[in-house]
Design an enzyme around this catalytic site. Sequence first.
Site, PDB file in Angstrom:
ATOM      1  CD  GLU A 175     -22.561  -0.835  -5.763  1.00  0.00           C
ATOM      2  OE1 GLU A 175     -23.239  -0.476  -4.762  1.00  0.00           O
ATOM      3  OE2 GLU A 175     -22.629  -0.197  -6.421  1.00  0.00           O
ATOM      4  NE  ARG A 233      -2.179  24.032  -0.036  1.00  0.00           N
ATOM      5  CZ  ARG A 233      -2.331  24.777   0.712  1.00  0.00           C
ATOM      6  NH1 ARG A 233      -2.797  23.837   1.690  1.00  0.00           N
ATOM      7  NH2 ARG A 233      -2.190  26.454   0.519  1.00  0.00           N
TER       8      ARG A 233
END
Length: 269
Positions: free
Chosen positions: A125, A167
Site C-alpha cells: 500500500e 534519452r
Amino acid sequence: MRVDIVTIFPDYFGSHAAGEGPLGVSLIGKAGGRGDIDFRVHDLRGWATDVHNTVDDSPFGGGPGMVMKPDVWGDALDAVAGDSADPGGTARLIVPTPSGQPFTQDLAASYAAERHLVFACGRYEGIDSRVPAEVRTRMAVDEVSIGDYVLAGGEAAVAVMLEAVCRLLPGVLGNEQSAADDSFGAGAGKMRGLLEGPVYTRPRSWRGIEVPPVLLSGDHGAIARWRRDEALRRTAEVRPDLVTSLAADPDGLDARDREVLAEAGFHFA
Ligand code: ADE
C-alpha cells in the site's frame, strides 16, 4: 549522473554489467556502459533489522494491505542519498506512486539535468508517509505517477522514467533534434505540445499504399507545413485536452494552424 534505485526486487532491473534487463540494454545500457550514468541498485531488505528482514507492517487505522516501514526506508535513504559525492548533497529523491504528480516530458528534462537521482520503489500500500515528509526537510522529493492506473510496485515506473530521462542525456540519442521534435518535445521546438504525426520509409509503395507525395517533393517548407498539419490533426483527434492547452497561448498558433484545427472541430476566438 549517478542513479540509485532502492527496491525489494533488485533482480527486476537485471544485471547492468551483463547487458541484461532494463538498465543493461538499448540507450540506457549504452549510457551506463560509457559511464555517463552510474547505476546502483540496492536491496531494501539490507536495511531491515530483524531476522525475517521485515520491511512492512499493518496500517494504523486499519484497512487492507501492508505499509512499508519508515525506519527501514529512513536508514536506506540516509545511506544511499546521504553519501552523495556532491558537496552540499544534491540528490533528488523520486518516489513513484499512483497518488503522485504526473510524470511529464518537462519533468524528464529536469531529471536529465540532475547530478544524482534516488528512486525509492514502494510495494504493497506504499511507504509510510512520514518518509517523504522527513526527507523533504533535507532534499528535493518528488512523488510521481506515470499514469492513471495502479501498478503492483514502483519498479516498472522507474524503468519508464529512466528511459525517458536517459534519452535526453547529451550524446545518448545521437540525433539531438529527434528529442526536440518528438511528441511532447520539451525543447523550444516548433512541435511543442503536439503529438507526432505519421512517418514513412522505403519502399515508396507498399501493398498498394503510397507514401504521401509531399514527402518526396524535396520542398522542405511544404514538408514542414504538412508535418505540422498532420500533428495538429492527430492531436485534435486523440488528445483534445492538448489542443485546449495550445489555445491558451494563441501566439503559438498561426492562421494555417487555426484552419486545420477548425476543420477538426476546434474554433478559437
Ligand atoms: N506505483 C503503482 N502505481 C504507480 C503509478 N501509476 N505510477 C507510479 N508508481 C506507481
